[in-house]
Scaffold this motif. Structure first.
Motif, mmCIF file in Angstrom:
data_model
loop_
_atom_site.group_PDB
_atom_site.id
_atom_site.type_symbol
_atom_site.label_atom_id
_atom_site.label_comp_id
_atom_site.label_asym_id
_atom_site.label_seq_id
_atom_site.Cartn_x
_atom_site.Cartn_y
_atom_site.Cartn_z
ATOM 1 N N THR A 61 0.845 -1.191 0.000
ATOM 2 C CA THR A 61 0.000 0.000 0.000
ATOM 3 C C THR A 61 0.883 1.246 0.000
ATOM 4 O O THR A 61 2.094 1.158 0.175
ATOM 5 N N ALA A 67 -3.016 1.023 4.604
ATOM 6 C CA ALA A 67 -3.319 -0.356 4.991
ATOM 7 C C ALA A 67 -4.424 -0.384 6.040
ATOM 8 O O ALA A 67 -5.344 -1.208 5.976
ATOM 9 N N ARG A 215 -8.172 -2.122 -3.106
ATOM 10 C CA ARG A 215 -6.846 -1.544 -3.345
ATOM 11 C C ARG A 215 -6.721 -0.982 -4.756
ATOM 12 O O ARG A 215 -5.961 -0.038 -4.995
ATOM 13 N N PHE A 241 -4.849 2.663 -3.643
ATOM 14 C CA PHE A 241 -4.011 2.371 -2.487
ATOM 15 C C PHE A 241 -2.659 1.766 -2.868
ATOM 16 O O PHE A 241 -1.784 1.651 -2.028
#
Length: 387
Positions: A61, A67, A215, A241
């Motif tokens: 990340t 995270a 993500r 992310f």
């Protein structure tokens, strides 16, 4: 007449290279031709984390904060749900859950480890409680056996904030791999670094597919690249992310030397302990608690002074002599945002007392034993005249 050269300053922290960081970055640009997310070095980091730490899934990340934010989304929190955590932690621990509409419920810490007091968890549980977030302060483990047992009895998720705890263990298992989800940080102040950066450890495979989607901006692009779907599209909430492969390239060089980095920091930590033990025995300071159930990683070497005034004088004394020591968190429960978004369960006596008295000494990979000796000698000299 011989003039003595002034001794160089000792910073609190210093970023460092261990070998192939710049080579890897060059490879990403020149050989791979890929510097955005999920390139070759990202995949290498994922494999290293999964194989070394023994977790089913790992996703790089942009930061430890990212995270935690992913973990909060995976907890599927609803507005008003509650998450139990210590107040003695960085703002990201609480912010991640507040962004989902949840209420951080702050409990006190233990006076020995400075980790959340596991005996205070059950009194803080209500019908709205959904998760527990243990924070492994200074790389030393929370009482995870007890925490996991409480979570199982009450049907709660456990999200480990292991930002300090890369390669620390608890009963032989790496921290960050014990809860349902674990969050690591590779910020330049941590042991293994990439400037900014972090990782989400997915220890319960039920979360893995959704974690990939969140993500990658809420898309199922990972499944597309694996050939599992013929096109990818927006399927869930998410954000960007994932880090650049340049960050992953730098990080992979550090991961390959991870054990060397931790061993070096642990040697410096042990040297501080030996040098300052006489002061601890005399009662003027408290040193970090070390439990045989946990192997630390030399992340933070701290002192607990007798008072805030004592700490302030010691910081100034060291600074005047070229050594930069710092305090740590302002407790979240007493902060402006903490008062607005969170609530307290029980007394916060230990948190308030320890946050006023804790002092972190310099500790970084390229620090020498002579540097440690110099800092320890100055601390000893301070207390020689401030008993």
């Amino acid at each position: 007449m011989k003039l003595e050269c002034p001794k160089p300053n000792i910073p609190f922290n210093k970023p460092f290279f261990v070998g192939k960081e710049l080579y890897n970055i060059t490879q990403a640009v020149m050989a791979d031709g890929h510097i955005s997310g999920d390139g070759r070095f990202t995949r290498l980091c994922h494999t290293w984390l999964q194989e070394k730490l023994g977790c089913p899934g790992a996703l790089l990340t942009m930061s430890g904060t990212a995270a935690l934010e992913m973990a909060a989304i995976l907890c599927d929190l609803q507005p008003g749900d509650e998450v139990i955590m210590p107040s003695f932690t960085f703002v990201s621990t609480a912010n991640a859950f507040v962004l989902r509409g949840a209420v951080p419920v702050f409990i006190d810490i233990r006076p020995d480890t400075l980790n959340l007091d596991e005996s205070l968890i059950e009194p803080a549980i209500t019908t709205r409680t959904k998760a527990i977030v243990p924070v492994h302060y200074a790389g030393f483990a929370c009482a995870m056996d007890e925490i996991l047992q409480i979570a199982a009895q009450h049907g709660l998720l456990v999200v480990e904030d292991a930002a300090h705890a890369m390669l620390s263990t608890y009963h032989g298992q790496y921290l960050g791999t014990l809860g349902h989800l674990g969050c690591l940080s590779f910020h330049e102040t941590k042991n293994i670094i990439s400037g900014e950066g972090g990782a989400l450890l997915v220890n319960d495979p039920v979360f893995m597919e959704r974690a990939e989607i969140i993500r990658d901006k809420g898309t199922n692009r990972s499944r597309f690249f694996r050939g599992e779907v013929d096109k990818y599209s927006w399927v869930d909430i998410g954000s960007s992310f994932l880090p650049s492969d340049l960050i992953a390239a730098f990080l992979y060089a550090q991961l390959e030397q991870g054990r060397q980095i931790i061993d070096q920091r642990s040697r410096l930590f042990a040297r501080y302990t030996v040098q300052l033990e006489p002061l601890a025995r005399s009662g003027v300071i408290q040193l970090p608690h070390q439990d045989t159930a946990c192997s630390g990683n030399g992340h933070i070497f701290y002192l607990i002074t007798r008072s805030m005034a004592d700490r302030t004088r010691l910081i100034e004394y060291l600074k005047e002599r070229g050594v930069y020591a710092v305090f740590h968190y302002v407790p979240l429960h007493s902060s402006e945002a903490g008062l607005k978004y969170g609530r307290v369960s029980g007394e916060m006596t230990v948190t308030d007392t320890m946050s006023d008295r804790l002092l972190r000494l310099p500790l970084y990979y390229e620090m020498t034993e002579d540097d440690v000796d110099r800092v320890a000698e100055l601390v000893t000299a301070f207390y020689r005249v401030n008993r």
